[in-house]
Design a protein around this motif. Structure first.
Motif, short mmCIF file in Angstrom:
data_model
loop_
_atom_site.label_atom_id
_atom_site.label_comp_id
_atom_site.label_asym_id
_atom_site.label_seq_id
_atom_site.Cartn_x
_atom_site.Cartn_y
_atom_site.Cartn_z
N SER A 198 0.83 -1.22 0.00
CA SER A 198 0.00 0.00 0.00
C SER A 198 0.86 1.26 0.00
O SER A 198 0.64 2.18 0.79
CB SER A 198 -0.94 -0.01 1.22
OG SER A 198 -1.75 -1.16 1.22
N LEU A 199 1.83 1.28 -0.87
CA LEU A 199 2.78 2.39 -0.90
C LEU A 199 2.11 3.70 -1.28
O LEU A 199 1.16 3.73 -2.09
CB LEU A 199 3.92 2.08 -1.85
CG LEU A 199 4.96 1.11 -1.28
CD1 LEU A 199 5.79 0.48 -2.37
CD2 LEU A 199 5.85 1.81 -0.26
N LYS A 200 2.60 4.76 -0.68
CA LYS A 200 2.07 6.10 -0.90
C LYS A 200 3.18 7.00 -1.44
O LYS A 200 4.37 6.74 -1.22
CB LYS A 200 1.58 6.68 0.43
CG LYS A 200 0.55 5.83 1.16
CD LYS A 200 0.23 6.43 2.52
CE LYS A 200 -0.79 5.59 3.27
NZ LYS A 200 -1.10 6.17 4.61
N PRO A 201 2.82 8.08 -2.12
CA PRO A 201 3.86 9.00 -2.62
C PRO A 201 4.78 9.49 -1.50
O PRO A 201 5.98 9.70 -1.74
CB PRO A 201 3.04 10.14 -3.22
CG PRO A 201 1.77 9.49 -3.65
CD PRO A 201 1.48 8.45 -2.61
N GLU A 202 4.26 9.66 -0.32
CA GLU A 202 5.09 10.13 0.79
C GLU A 202 6.09 9.10 1.29
O GLU A 202 6.93 9.40 2.13
CB GLU A 202 4.22 10.62 1.96
CG GLU A 202 3.18 9.65 2.41
CD GLU A 202 1.81 9.94 1.80
OE1 GLU A 202 1.75 10.24 0.59
OE2 GLU A 202 0.81 9.85 2.54
N ASP A 203 6.02 7.88 0.77
CA ASP A 203 7.03 6.86 1.08
C ASP A 203 8.27 7.01 0.20
O ASP A 203 9.27 6.30 0.41
CB ASP A 203 6.46 5.45 0.90
CG ASP A 203 5.35 5.14 1.90
OD1 ASP A 203 4.34 4.54 1.48
OD2 ASP A 203 5.50 5.49 3.08
N THR A 204 8.22 7.90 -0.76
CA THR A 204 9.36 8.10 -1.65
C THR A 204 10.57 8.60 -0.87
O THR A 204 10.49 9.59 -0.14
CB THR A 204 8.99 9.12 -2.74
OG1 THR A 204 7.95 8.58 -3.56
CG2 THR A 204 10.19 9.45 -3.60
N ALA A 205 11.67 7.91 -1.00
CA ALA A 205 12.89 8.23 -0.27
C ALA A 205 13.99 7.24 -0.65
O ALA A 205 13.72 6.24 -1.33
CB ALA A 205 12.66 8.16 1.25
N VAL A 206 15.19 7.53 -0.21
CA VAL A 206 16.26 6.53 -0.24
C VAL A 206 16.15 5.74 1.06
O VAL A 206 16.10 6.32 2.14
CB VAL A 206 17.64 7.19 -0.37
CG1 VAL A 206 18.73 6.12 -0.34
CG2 VAL A 206 17.73 8.01 -1.64
N TYR A 207 16.12 4.44 0.93
CA TYR A 207 15.98 3.55 2.08
C TYR A 207 17.33 2.92 2.40
O TYR A 207 18.02 2.40 1.52
CB TYR A 207 14.95 2.47 1.79
CG TYR A 207 13.53 2.98 1.90
CD1 TYR A 207 13.01 3.85 0.95
CD2 TYR A 207 12.71 2.61 2.96
CE1 TYR A 207 11.71 4.33 1.05
CE2 TYR A 207 11.41 3.09 3.07
CZ TYR A 207 10.92 3.96 2.11
OH TYR A 207 9.63 4.44 2.23
N TYR A 208 17.67 2.96 3.68
CA TYR A 208 18.94 2.42 4.16
C TYR A 208 18.68 1.35 5.21
O TYR A 208 17.77 1.47 6.03
CB TYR A 208 19.78 3.51 4.83
CG TYR A 208 20.12 4.68 3.95
CD1 TYR A 208 19.28 5.78 3.85
CD2 TYR A 208 21.31 4.70 3.22
CE1 TYR A 208 19.59 6.86 3.05
CE2 TYR A 208 21.64 5.78 2.42
CZ TYR A 208 20.78 6.86 2.34
OH TYR A 208 21.10 7.93 1.55
N CYS A 209 19.52 0.33 5.21
CA CYS A 209 19.51 -0.58 6.35
C CYS A 209 20.78 -0.35 7.16
O CYS A 209 21.79 0.14 6.64
CB CYS A 209 19.40 -2.04 5.92
SG CYS A 209 20.80 -2.70 4.99
N ALA A 210 20.69 -0.67 8.43
CA ALA A 210 21.81 -0.46 9.34
C ALA A 210 21.84 -1.59 10.35
O ALA A 210 20.80 -2.21 10.64
CB ALA A 210 21.66 0.89 10.05
N ALA A 211 23.03 -1.84 10.90
CA ALA A 211 23.21 -2.95 11.83
C ALA A 211 23.98 -2.50 13.06
O ALA A 211 24.87 -1.64 12.97
CB ALA A 211 23.97 -4.09 11.15
#
Length: 127
Positions: free
Chosen positions: A85-98
């Motif tokens: 259910s993605l929305k335009p406001e989900d637009t971004a660069v996504y990062y994972c971190a540990a």
């Protein structure tokens, strides 16, 4: 060399789905808590979701609760973020971190708590 590599980003229409992957190399994720963060242009990096090293405890930002699901497959040394259910406001660069976490029940929500970061994957939600 400890490395995290995200994949699975792309362009999707509103209401669509994507699954992001965060694969580790050079170390095993078994004892690491993992977080997913995102950063949109002109905005600060924000936490999206995180998971304890055991996978038994998870946390979601209010903005994605009920739409995103974090999971991990330690046998594959990979953590996933299923985004529905993605929305335009989900637009971004996504990062994972540990971050190393010998307790299987802790998760960490702040970016400063993490030691290792991936390079990011772009997610664009647009019609």
């Amino acid at each position: 060399q400890l490395q995290l590599v995200e994949s699975g980003g792309g362009l999707v229409q509103p209401g669509g789905s994507l699954r992001l992957s965060c694969a580790a190399s050079g170390f095993t994720l078994d004892y690491y808590a993992i977080g997913w963060f995102r950063q949109a242009p002109g905005k600060e990096r924000e936490g999206v979701s995180c998971i304890s090293s055991s996978g038994g405890v998870t946390h979601y930002a209010d903005s994605v609760k009920g739409r995103f699901t974090i999971s991990r497959d330690n046998a594959k040394n990979t953590v996933y973020l299923q985004m529905n259910s993605l929305k335009p406001e989900d637009t971004a660069v996504y990062y994972c971190a540990a971050v190393l976490s010998l307790s299987g029940t802790y998760y960490y929500t702040g970016p400063s708590e993490y030691d290792y970061w991936g390079q990011g994957t772009q997610v664009t939600v647009s019609s």
